[in-house]
Design an enzyme around this catalytic site. Structure first.
Site, PDB file in Angstrom:
ATOM      1  NE  ARG A  56      65.197  45.919  40.665  1.00  0.00           N
ATOM      2  CZ  ARG A  56      66.372  45.517  41.145  1.00  0.00           C
ATOM      3  NH1 ARG A  56      66.457  44.403  41.854  1.00  0.00           N
ATOM      4  NH2 ARG A  56      67.449  46.228  40.903  1.00  0.00           N
ATOM      5  CE1 TYR A 108      43.964  32.222  35.778  1.00  0.00           C
ATOM      6  CE2 TYR A 108      46.348  32.229  35.653  1.00  0.00           C
ATOM      7  CZ  TYR A 108      45.139  32.820  35.394  1.00  0.00           C
ATOM      8  OH  TYR A 108      45.101  34.031  34.753  1.00  0.00           O
ATOM      9  CG  ASP A 181      45.793  29.418  43.027  1.00  0.00           C
ATOM     10  OD1 ASP A 181      45.047  30.187  43.662  1.00  0.00           O
ATOM     11  OD2 ASP A 181      46.049  29.553  41.816  1.00  0.00           O
ATOM     12  CE  LYS A 206      41.947  36.680  38.567  1.00  0.00           C
ATOM     13  NZ  LYS A 206      42.508  35.331  38.525  1.00  0.00           N
TER      14      LYS A 206
HETATM   15  C1  LIG Z   1      43.718  34.757  38.086  1.00  0.00           C
HETATM   16  C2  LIG Z   1      44.309  33.573  38.755  1.00  0.00           C
HETATM   17  C3  LIG Z   1      45.696  33.415  38.846  1.00  0.00           C
HETATM   18  C4  LIG Z   1      46.658  34.393  38.235  1.00  0.00           C
HETATM   19  O1  LIG Z   1      46.559  35.643  38.844  1.00  0.00           O
HETATM   20  P1  LIG Z   1      46.905  37.024  38.089  1.00  0.00           P
HETATM   21  O2  LIG Z   1      46.697  38.037  39.175  1.00  0.00           O
HETATM   22  O3  LIG Z   1      45.956  37.156  36.938  1.00  0.00           O
HETATM   23  O4  LIG Z   1      48.311  36.920  37.642  1.00  0.00           O
HETATM   24  C5  LIG Z   1      46.179  32.312  39.523  1.00  0.00           C
HETATM   25  N1  LIG Z   1      45.340  31.401  40.065  1.00  0.00           N
HETATM   26  C6  LIG Z   1      44.004  31.512  39.981  1.00  0.00           C
HETATM   27  C7  LIG Z   1      43.147  30.469  40.580  1.00  0.00           C
HETATM   28  C8  LIG Z   1      43.441  32.603  39.315  1.00  0.00           C
HETATM   29  O5  LIG Z   1      42.099  32.702  39.222  1.00  0.00           O
END
Ligand SMILES: *Cc1c(COP(=O)(O)O)cnc(C)c1O
Length: 385
Positions: A56, A108, A181, A206
């Site tokens: 963990r 997001y 982000d 992504k």
């Molecule tokens: C998809 C996404 C997230 C969240 O990511 P997950 O892997 O689905 O938890 C955060 N920020 C952006 C810009 C995203 O496209």
């Protein structure tokens, strides 16, 4: 990763393709193994010299993925999480109750709703601003109280561009950290740390993984320190780690990151330019278009391309937009982004109740299929009615 003969640092394309040039010291294998073990042997004298105790806290399979993200982002250290949301919430959960944060209006949506609900319940005070306007950001920052400014650029799903250098300068002057982000920009196109950010987040689900078959998230720190160790403790305490198999797949995906992102960016620009002239299209939102409000900042901050994400607004409102999406054949009607296959979605339907996304908007994630096929499919979908 350096060239042994010249001492020269290899280009990031080379570092990604060879996943840091890893070679197993014993077997000489050039692909790392997967370590499923959740526990590690204690030394006879009661120490843990390996530095590993329990699954963990970390896993040896993470090392290569984390080191590779660190190298691509030009940071000091990275951490792998179970998802982008796990990584993002770990940052907020490492603040103190009552801390003030500045977050974007357009971001997001699941993260903004977490900040407004769970974050607020635990005492987070959030100012929600137009992050693309540094004057708004400057007004919202409270020196001595604001601990964190959250940036997403280009930001979902309108692709507004935030000037990372300018926001980082404002935040630093007030003693606040900046977390970017950078999921849609990827390290191929933007390195937020070079522009002054303290932390970089990716939904590795992504582009980093790129094949729509792994959920993962990463954080990279410009420098290590108390706040970084607090995030590490949060990850271990709440157990928001990725699995070893996911970590391994992520390394495999990142080997082709540069090729995928450049191919998707080239197609996205061609599609954006074509749709901008289409009579059924009200507007095209893409930072690569010179008509786009954030284009100048994007051109400075992004490295020669503008990514694979764009949105289009369809003349005739929601019903017309949903009909266009219903007629595609090559594009897949699905949420998410950054995979090798192209996706199209009616974004307001995905975000649901309370979404402020225009109802006539379709979000497009451009994959690596032939540009010609992608354009032909959109042309026929737009020609219906
Ligand atoms: C998809 C996404 C997230 C969240 O990511 P997950 O892997 O689905 O938890 C955060 N920020 C952006 C810009 C995203 O496209």
């Amino acid at each position: 990763m350096r060239d042994d003969s010249t001492g020269r640092e290899f280009a990031r394309e080379s570092i990604a393709a060879q996943a840091l040039g890893w070679v197993d010291p014993e077997t000489r294998a050039i692909v790392a193994p997967i370590h499923p073990s959740t526990t590690f042997l204690r030394d006879p004298d009661n120490q843990y010299r390996s530095g590993r105790v329990y699954g963990r806290s970390d896993n040896p399979t993470f090392d290569q993925a984390e080191a590779l993200v660190t190298a691509l982002e030009g940071g000091a250290s990275s951490m792998l999480f179970a998802s982008g949301m796990a990584a993002a919430t770990a940052v907020f959960l490492s603040l103190e109750a009552g801390d003030h944060v500045v977050v974007p209006e357009a971001m997001y949506c699941s993260l903004q709703s977490w900040i407004r609900s769970a974050g607020a319940r635990f005492g987070l005070r959030a100012s929600i601003v137009d992050m693309t306007d540094p004057r708004e950001v400057a007004k919202a920052i409270v020196p001595g109280e604001t601990r964190l400014v959250w940036v997403e650029t280009p930001a979902n799903p309108l692709w507004g561009v935030t000037d990372i250098a300018e926001v980082s300068r404002l935040a630093r002057a007030a003693g606040a950290l900046v977390c970017v982000d950078s999921t849609s920009a990827t390290p191929v196109l933007t390195r937020p740390i070079d522009w002054g950010a303290d932390l970089v987040l990716h939904s590795a689900t992504k582009y980093l993984n790129g094949h729509s078959d792994v959920l993962a998230g990463t954080l990279t720190a410009a420098r290590e320190g108390d706040f970084w160790e607090r995030i590490r403790a949060t990850r271990s305490q709440i157990g928001s780690l990725a699995g070893p198999f996911e970590a391994w797949l992520l390394v495999r995906g990142m080997r082709t990151l540069f090729l995928r992102v450049r191919a998707a960016s080239a197609s996205a620009l061609a599609i954006a330019e074509r749709l901008e002239r289409h009579p059924r299209v009200l507007s095209v939102l893409y930072p690569g278009l010179s008509s786009f409000p954030g284009h100048v900042v994007a051109a400075r901050q992004m490295d020669g391309a503008f990514g694979g994400m764009l949105s289009i607004r369809i003349r005739g409102g929601e019903a017309a937009a949903v009909r266009v999406a219903s007629r595609v054949s090559l594009w897949k009607r699905a949420t998410s982004l950054g995979g090798v296959e192209s996706l199209i979605e009616h974004r307001a339907s995905v975000e649901g109740e309370g979404s402020r996304v225009p109802k006539d908007l379709l979000r497009l994630s451009v994959g690596i299929e032939a540009t010609r096929d992608l354009i032909a499919d959109l042309d026929q979908a737009l020609a219906g009615d």
